[in-house]
Design a protein around this motif. Structure first.
Motif, PDB file in Angstrom:
ATOM      1  N   LEU A 143      34.759  50.251  32.021  1.00 59.17           N
ATOM      2  CA  LEU A 143      34.739  48.931  31.343  1.00 59.17           C
ATOM      3  C   LEU A 143      36.112  47.919  31.855  1.00 59.17           C
ATOM      4  CD1 LEU A 143      33.521  46.928  29.363  1.00 59.17           C
ATOM      5  CD2 LEU A 143      34.760  47.944  27.455  1.00 59.17           C
ATOM      6  N   LEU A 144      37.123  48.563  31.566  1.00 52.73           N
ATOM      7  CA  LEU A 144      38.269  48.007  31.891  1.00 52.73           C
ATOM      8  C   LEU A 144      38.395  47.554  33.734  1.00 52.73           C
ATOM      9  CD1 LEU A 144      40.998  49.913  30.087  1.00 52.73           C
ATOM     10  CD2 LEU A 144      40.531  47.432  29.741  1.00 52.73           C
ATOM     11  N   ALA A 145      37.900  48.662  34.437  1.00 55.75           N
ATOM     12  CA  ALA A 145      37.756  48.348  35.837  1.00 55.75           C
ATOM     13  C   ALA A 145      36.953  47.126  36.004  1.00 55.75           C
ATOM     14  CB  ALA A 145      37.411  49.499  36.658  1.00 55.75           C
ATOM     15  N   LEU A 146      35.601  46.988  35.509  1.00 60.18           N
ATOM     16  CA  LEU A 146      34.777  45.855  35.692  1.00 60.18           C
ATOM     17  C   LEU A 146      35.498  44.584  35.356  1.00 60.18           C
ATOM     18  CD1 LEU A 146      31.269  47.252  34.331  1.00 60.18           C
ATOM     19  CD2 LEU A 146      32.052  46.294  36.587  1.00 60.18           C
ATOM     20  N   LEU A 147      36.142  44.678  34.105  1.00 57.82           N
ATOM     21  CA  LEU A 147      36.795  43.277  33.630  1.00 57.82           C
ATOM     22  C   LEU A 147      37.901  42.975  34.673  1.00 57.82           C
ATOM     23  CD1 LEU A 147      36.837  44.005  29.888  1.00 57.82           C
ATOM     24  CD2 LEU A 147      35.454  42.335  31.183  1.00 57.82           C
ATOM     25  N   VAL A 148      38.752  43.706  34.822  1.00 56.33           N
ATOM     26  CA  VAL A 148      40.089  43.600  35.746  1.00 56.33           C
ATOM     27  C   VAL A 148      39.773  43.066  37.148  1.00 56.33           C
ATOM     28  CG1 VAL A 148      42.379  44.322  36.712  1.00 56.33           C
ATOM     29  CG2 VAL A 148      41.621  44.920  34.282  1.00 56.33           C
ATOM     30  N   SER A 149      38.718  43.779  37.673  1.00 53.28           N
ATOM     31  CA  SER A 149      38.359  43.812  38.911  1.00 53.28           C
ATOM     32  C   SER A 149      37.617  42.357  39.285  1.00 53.28           C
ATOM     33  CB  SER A 149      37.351  44.903  39.606  1.00 53.28           C
ATOM     34  OG  SER A 149      36.056  44.952  39.108  1.00 53.28           O
ATOM     35  N   GLY A 150      36.903  42.034  38.047  1.00 58.69           N
ATOM     36  CA  GLY A 150      36.163  40.663  37.925  1.00 58.69           C
ATOM     37  C   GLY A 150      37.284  39.741  37.959  1.00 58.69           C
ATOM     38  N   VAL A 151      38.262  39.677  37.149  1.00 57.04           N
ATOM     39  CA  VAL A 151      39.134  38.765  37.353  1.00 57.04           C
ATOM     40  C   VAL A 151      39.992  38.674  38.793  1.00 57.04           C
ATOM     41  CG1 VAL A 151      41.437  37.765  36.243  1.00 57.04           C
ATOM     42  CG2 VAL A 151      39.539  38.722  34.826  1.00 57.04           C
ATOM     43  N   VAL A 152      40.175  39.373  39.127  1.00 58.17           N
ATOM     44  CA  VAL A 152      41.037  39.778  40.516  1.00 58.17           C
ATOM     45  C   VAL A 152      40.245  39.269  41.657  1.00 58.17           C
ATOM     46  CG1 VAL A 152      41.910  41.429  42.132  1.00 58.17           C
ATOM     47  CG2 VAL A 152      42.636  41.638  39.874  1.00 58.17           C
ATOM     48  N   SER A 153      39.018  39.634  41.714  1.00 59.22           N
ATOM     49  CA  SER A 153      37.787  39.379  42.600  1.00 59.22           C
ATOM     50  C   SER A 153      37.867  37.596  42.514  1.00 59.22           C
ATOM     51  CB  SER A 153      36.427  39.826  42.418  1.00 59.22           C
ATOM     52  OG  SER A 153      36.692  41.301  42.799  1.00 59.22           O
ATOM     53  N   PHE A 154      37.622  37.211  41.314  1.00 58.26           N
ATOM     54  CA  PHE A 154      37.522  35.560  41.160  1.00 58.26           C
ATOM     55  C   PHE A 154      38.643  34.829  41.851  1.00 58.26           C
ATOM     56  CE2 PHE A 154      37.888  31.679  38.744  1.00 58.26           C
ATOM     57  CZ  PHE A 154      36.732  31.186  38.754  1.00 58.26           C
ATOM     58  N   VAL A 155      39.734  35.456  41.648  1.00 57.11           N
ATOM     59  CA  VAL A 155      41.009  34.892  42.283  1.00 57.11           C
ATOM     60  C   VAL A 155      41.218  34.975  43.741  1.00 57.11           C
ATOM     61  CG1 VAL A 155      43.460  34.736  42.035  1.00 57.11           C
ATOM     62  CG2 VAL A 155      42.304  34.787  40.003  1.00 57.11           C
ATOM     63  N   LEU A 156      40.942  36.213  44.046  1.00 60.92           N
ATOM     64  CA  LEU A 156      41.462  36.536  45.449  1.00 60.92           C
ATOM     65  C   LEU A 156      40.293  36.307  46.478  1.00 60.92           C
ATOM     66  CD1 LEU A 156      43.227  39.747  45.147  1.00 60.92           C
ATOM     67  CD2 LEU A 156      44.169  37.823  45.558  1.00 60.92           C
ATOM     68  N   LEU A 157      38.938  36.362  45.932  1.00 63.79           N
ATOM     69  CA  LEU A 157      38.011  36.107  46.949  1.00 63.79           C
ATOM     70  C   LEU A 157      37.298  34.714  46.902  1.00 63.79           C
ATOM     71  CD1 LEU A 157      36.316  39.613  46.513  1.00 63.79           C
ATOM     72  CD2 LEU A 157      37.823  38.893  48.364  1.00 63.79           C
ATOM     73  N   SER A 158      37.850  33.829  46.363  1.00 64.50           N
ATOM     74  CA  SER A 158      37.306  32.449  45.953  1.00 64.50           C
ATOM     75  C   SER A 158      36.808  31.802  47.670  1.00 64.50           C
ATOM     76  CB  SER A 158      38.184  31.288  45.605  1.00 64.50           C
ATOM     77  OG  SER A 158      39.325  31.075  46.199  1.00 64.50           O
ATOM     78  N   GLY A 159      37.598  31.963  48.532  1.00 62.56           N
ATOM     79  CA  GLY A 159      37.223  31.373  49.751  1.00 62.56           C
ATOM     80  C   GLY A 159      36.044  32.349  50.491  1.00 62.56           C
TER      81      GLY A 159
END
Length: 79
Positions: A34-50
């Motif tokens: 659960l924590l990995a999904l939540l944290v990686s979702g936020v990180v992906s949203f920021v880092l992978l926008s391009g």
């Protein structure tokens, strides 16, 4: 299509790294996932926008091409 594969691989890599770090910090089982999904979702949203924008454009181009191909075949069939 390669942009879709690259984006998916990047998301999986971010999830794996996040899960690894959380496991080192002591998270286990369902809480880890659960924590990995939540944290990686936020990180992906920021880092992978391009990358997400490039993937979206590729998918839209593919959909337009398929639609044009379909309309061309319908027009040919009606003629």
């Amino acid at each position: 299509m390669s942009s879709v594969i690259l984006y998916t691989l990047a998301r999986l890599a971010i999830f794996a790294v996040t899960a690894g770090v959380l496991a080192l910090l002591g998270a286990r089982g369902f809480l880890l996932l659960l924590l990995a999904l939540l944290v990686s979702g936020v990180v992906s949203f920021v880092l992978l926008s391009g990358q997400r924008d490039r993937m979206s454009a590729a998918v839209a181009r593919g959909a337009r091409a398929q639609r044009a191909k379909f309309e061309k075949s319908v027009t040919r069939e009606d003629a």
